[in-house]
Design a protein around this motif. Structure first.
Motif, PDB file in Angstrom:
ATOM      1  N   VAL A 146      31.133  38.645  37.450  1.00  0.00           N
ATOM      2  CA  VAL A 146      31.585  37.352  37.952  1.00  0.00           C
ATOM      3  C   VAL A 146      33.094  37.202  37.759  1.00  0.00           C
ATOM      4  O   VAL A 146      33.810  36.737  38.660  1.00  0.00           O
ATOM      5  N   LEU A 147      33.610  37.604  36.611  1.00  0.00           N
ATOM      6  CA  LEU A 147      35.053  37.541  36.375  1.00  0.00           C
ATOM      7  C   LEU A 147      35.800  38.395  37.394  1.00  0.00           C
ATOM      8  O   LEU A 147      36.869  38.020  37.875  1.00  0.00           O
ATOM      9  N   SER A 148      35.236  39.547  37.724  1.00  0.00           N
ATOM     10  CA  SER A 148      35.852  40.414  38.728  1.00  0.00           C
ATOM     11  C   SER A 148      35.804  39.788  40.111  1.00  0.00           C
ATOM     12  O   SER A 148      36.812  39.733  40.817  1.00  0.00           O
ATOM     13  N   ASP A 149      34.635  39.302  40.503  1.00  0.00           N
ATOM     14  CA  ASP A 149      34.478  38.722  41.841  1.00  0.00           C
ATOM     15  C   ASP A 149      35.374  37.510  42.040  1.00  0.00           C
ATOM     16  O   ASP A 149      35.856  37.270  43.159  1.00  0.00           O
ATOM     17  N   ARG A 150      35.580  36.736  40.972  1.00  0.00           N
ATOM     18  CA  ARG A 150      36.397  35.529  41.080  1.00  0.00           C
ATOM     19  C   ARG A 150      37.863  35.784  40.737  1.00  0.00           C
ATOM     20  O   ARG A 150      38.651  34.832  40.703  1.00  0.00           O
ATOM     21  N   ALA A 151      38.215  37.040  40.469  1.00  0.00           N
ATOM     22  CA  ALA A 151      39.611  37.422  40.182  1.00  0.00           C
ATOM     23  C   ALA A 151      40.201  36.566  39.068  1.00  0.00           C
ATOM     24  O   ALA A 151      41.324  36.054  39.183  1.00  0.00           O
ATOM     25  N   VAL A 152      39.453  36.426  37.978  1.00  0.00           N
ATOM     26  CA  VAL A 152      39.898  35.606  36.848  1.00  0.00           C
ATOM     27  C   VAL A 152      40.634  36.501  35.842  1.00  0.00           C
ATOM     28  O   VAL A 152      40.037  37.422  35.287  1.00  0.00           O
ATOM     29  N   PRO A 153      41.911  36.259  35.597  1.00  0.00           N
ATOM     30  CA  PRO A 153      42.632  37.040  34.588  1.00  0.00           C
ATOM     31  C   PRO A 153      42.284  36.529  33.191  1.00  0.00           C
ATOM     32  O   PRO A 153      42.035  35.336  32.996  1.00  0.00           O
ATOM     33  N   VAL A 154      42.267  37.426  32.222  1.00  0.00           N
ATOM     34  CA  VAL A 154      42.014  37.027  30.841  1.00  0.00           C
ATOM     35  C   VAL A 154      43.106  37.597  29.959  1.00  0.00           C
ATOM     36  O   VAL A 154      43.788  38.554  30.330  1.00  0.00           O
ATOM     37  N   ARG A 155      43.270  37.038  28.797  1.00  0.00           N
ATOM     38  CA  ARG A 155      44.263  37.556  27.864  1.00  0.00           C
ATOM     39  C   ARG A 155      43.789  38.916  27.334  1.00  0.00           C
ATOM     40  O   ARG A 155      42.604  39.258  27.383  1.00  0.00           O
ATOM     41  N   LEU A 156      44.725  39.707  26.818  1.00  0.00           N
ATOM     42  CA  LEU A 156      44.430  41.070  26.387  1.00  0.00           C
ATOM     43  C   LEU A 156      43.337  41.094  25.323  1.00  0.00           C
ATOM     44  O   LEU A 156      42.431  41.937  25.376  1.00  0.00           O
ATOM     45  N   GLU A 157      43.404  40.179  24.346  1.00  0.00           N
ATOM     46  CA  GLU A 157      42.413  40.174  23.275  1.00  0.00           C
ATOM     47  C   GLU A 157      41.015  39.912  23.816  1.00  0.00           C
ATOM     48  O   GLU A 157      40.037  40.527  23.374  1.00  0.00           O
ATOM     49  N   THR A 158      40.908  39.002  24.798  1.00  0.00           N
ATOM     50  CA  THR A 158      39.608  38.709  25.401  1.00  0.00           C
ATOM     51  C   THR A 158      39.121  39.900  26.205  1.00  0.00           C
ATOM     52  O   THR A 158      37.933  40.261  26.145  1.00  0.00           O
ATOM     53  N   GLN A 192      41.592  43.518  36.137  1.00  0.00           N
ATOM     54  CA  GLN A 192      42.628  43.023  35.232  1.00  0.00           C
ATOM     55  C   GLN A 192      43.950  43.764  35.401  1.00  0.00           C
ATOM     56  O   GLN A 192      44.936  43.419  34.764  1.00  0.00           O
ATOM     57  N   VAL A 193      43.966  44.799  36.255  1.00  0.00           N
ATOM     58  CA  VAL A 193      45.206  45.515  36.553  1.00  0.00           C
ATOM     59  C   VAL A 193      45.987  44.709  37.583  1.00  0.00           C
ATOM     60  O   VAL A 193      45.457  44.335  38.637  1.00  0.00           O
ATOM     61  N   GLY A 194      47.246  44.443  37.283  1.00  0.00           N
ATOM     62  CA  GLY A 194      48.025  43.519  38.106  1.00  0.00           C
ATOM     63  C   GLY A 194      48.138  43.895  39.566  1.00  0.00           C
ATOM     64  O   GLY A 194      48.218  43.032  40.436  1.00  0.00           O
ATOM     65  N   ASP A 195      48.138  45.199  39.877  1.00  0.00           N
ATOM     66  CA  ASP A 195      48.310  45.643  41.266  1.00  0.00           C
ATOM     67  C   ASP A 195      47.011  45.605  42.067  1.00  0.00           C
ATOM     68  O   ASP A 195      47.045  45.697  43.300  1.00  0.00           O
ATOM     69  N   PHE A 196      45.866  45.524  41.388  1.00  0.00           N
ATOM     70  CA  PHE A 196      44.581  45.711  42.058  1.00  0.00           C
ATOM     71  C   PHE A 196      43.848  44.395  42.276  1.00  0.00           C
ATOM     72  O   PHE A 196      43.906  43.482  41.453  1.00  0.00           O
ATOM     73  N   ARG A 197      43.124  44.361  43.390  1.00  0.00           N
ATOM     74  CA  ARG A 197      42.182  43.268  43.654  1.00  0.00           C
ATOM     75  C   ARG A 197      40.871  43.889  44.113  1.00  0.00           C
ATOM     76  O   ARG A 197      40.851  44.713  45.029  1.00  0.00           O
ATOM     77  N   VAL A 198      39.793  43.523  43.450  1.00  0.00           N
ATOM     78  CA  VAL A 198      38.480  44.032  43.839  1.00  0.00           C
ATOM     79  C   VAL A 198      38.050  43.297  45.105  1.00  0.00           C
ATOM     80  O   VAL A 198      37.851  42.077  45.093  1.00  0.00           O
ATOM     81  N   ILE A 199      37.911  44.036  46.207  1.00  0.00           N
ATOM     82  CA  ILE A 199      37.557  43.391  47.472  1.00  0.00           C
ATOM     83  C   ILE A 199      36.116  43.681  47.896  1.00  0.00           C
ATOM     84  O   ILE A 199      35.564  42.961  48.727  1.00  0.00           O
ATOM     85  N   GLU A 200      35.527  44.742  47.351  1.00  0.00           N
ATOM     86  CA  GLU A 200      34.147  45.071  47.698  1.00  0.00           C
ATOM     87  C   GLU A 200      33.461  45.678  46.479  1.00  0.00           C
ATOM     88  O   GLU A 200      34.075  46.438  45.717  1.00  0.00           O
ATOM     89  N   ARG A 201      32.186  45.355  46.333  1.00  0.00           N
ATOM     90  CA  ARG A 201      31.309  46.051  45.394  1.00  0.00           C
ATOM     91  C   ARG A 201      30.075  46.501  46.161  1.00  0.00           C
ATOM     92  O   ARG A 201      29.567  45.769  47.004  1.00  0.00           O
ATOM     93  N   ASN A 202      29.622  47.716  45.871  1.00  0.00           N
ATOM     94  CA  ASN A 202      28.472  48.282  46.583  1.00  0.00           C
ATOM     95  C   ASN A 202      28.669  48.176  48.098  1.00  0.00           C
ATOM     96  O   ASN A 202      27.801  47.688  48.820  1.00  0.00           O
ATOM     97  N   PHE A 203      29.831  48.621  48.535  1.00  0.00           N
ATOM     98  CA  PHE A 203      30.181  48.552  49.949  1.00  0.00           C
ATOM     99  C   PHE A 203      29.410  49.611  50.733  1.00  0.00           C
ATOM    100  O   PHE A 203      29.439  50.805  50.397  1.00  0.00           O
TER     101      PHE A 203
END
Length: 322
Positions: A146-158, A192-203
């Protein structure tokens, strides 16, 4: 017989009502949305039912908002920012009693690291509640997905804490659950990598299926920047046995059939890669496409790294220079 402290049954009439929680007068509930409305929407699927049965460990009892039809999952609707200590105790108790906890929540809750870390600690699944003209509910999924699908950034410790928890739990559950958890972990870490956005899963393409598709949508000096090739393909192999040469060859074929829109493939293994698989990468060295093999040891180092983007780039750079 031991006395059981049982939480009172809520009426669902109050905007601030929530089972097992004592609300402050200034509790932040989003205007126009109530727990009862979300509960009613969830019940329409007939997957969730309302019961008076409590979950109990013999000392306290808690009545969740809803139960799954098979009585193996309990659902809590969380519409406020904080999960109070009182409710955390009950949710942990439900997990300890062998129940799968599912939390229905809104996007804002995912931006609070204490909420995210707690949900990870109890292995909760998440249903997202979106409100526009009407309430819409997402499919139940694990937290990292869900965090990936919603593109939610988290702090490093989290990031480190919840990724480590997911990695440590990788052998739990059915084969499907283990595979879903591993793919969710990879999607989360890459998201969580600044350059990347997950656009598909199980494409599912015309001829193949790809676990994760990333788009490079931020300009940087990182080595995965290929003008005209904005996509990165990802394969996540949650295999007990080492990943073999055949799997690497199939993945290389997927890279070649994307009209040169991708030059880089990342192949993650929950185990390791065979010697033949590594040699196959060397055979592909004259191709334009690059595959980075990342095994269990490298994944753990990446999770624990204090500079995860730098660690991933070093891994990709080594693959390019082989």
């Amino acid at each position: 017989m031991m006395d059981v402290e049982l939480d009172p049954i809520p009426t669902h009439d109050d905007e601030y009502s929530d089972w097992g929680v004592e609300w402050d007068d200034d509790a932040e509930v989003l205007p126009g949305l109530t727990v009862s409305e979300v509960v009613d929407q969830l019940k329409k699927s007939q997957e969730w039912i309302e019961l008076t049965d409590p979950v109990s460990d013999g000392t306290i009892g808690w009545r969740p908002h809803l139960w799954s039809q098979d009585r193996k999952r309990v659902l809590h609707v969380h519409l406020v920012g904080e999960i109070r200590c009182y409710l955390r105790q009950r949710l942990r108790m439900a997990t300890g009693a062998g129940m799968q906890v599912v939390v229905a929540m809104q996007l804002g809750g995912l931006y609070q690291y204490e909420v995210v870390e707690f949900l990870s600690d109890i292995g909760a699944d998440v249903i997202m509640v979106d409100v526009d003209d009407e309430i819409t509910l997402s499919q139940e999924d694990n937290l990292l997905t869900v965090l990936s699908d919603r593109a939610v950034p988290v702090r490093l410790e989290t990031r480190t804490r919840i990724a480590r928890r997911s990695w440590d739990d990788r052998t739990l559950g059915s084969s499907f659950e283990k595979g879903r958890r591993f793919e969710g972990l990879m999607a989360f870490l890459l998201g969580q990598v600044g350059d990347f956005r997950v656009i598909e899963r199980n494409f599912r393409g015309d001829t193949d299926e790809i676990d994760i598709v990333l788009q490079v949508d931020n300009w940087s000096a990182r080595c995965w920047q290929f003008p005209g090739s904005p996509f990165v393909l990802v394969e996540a192999k949650n295999w007990t046995n080492p990943v073999d040469q055949a799997a690497v060859t199939v993945f290389n074929g997927k890279l070649k059939t994307k009209r040169q829109t991708t030059r880089l493939g990342l192949m993650f293994a929950a185990s390791r890669f065979t010697t033949d698989a590594k040699l196959q990468i060397v055979k592909f060295a004259q191709d334009k496409e690059i595959i980075a093999l990342i095994d269990c040891d490298r994944i753990v180092e990446w999770i624990d790294s204090v500079e995860p983007e730098e660690y991933l780039e070093q891994t990709v750079r080594r693959a390019m220079l082989r």
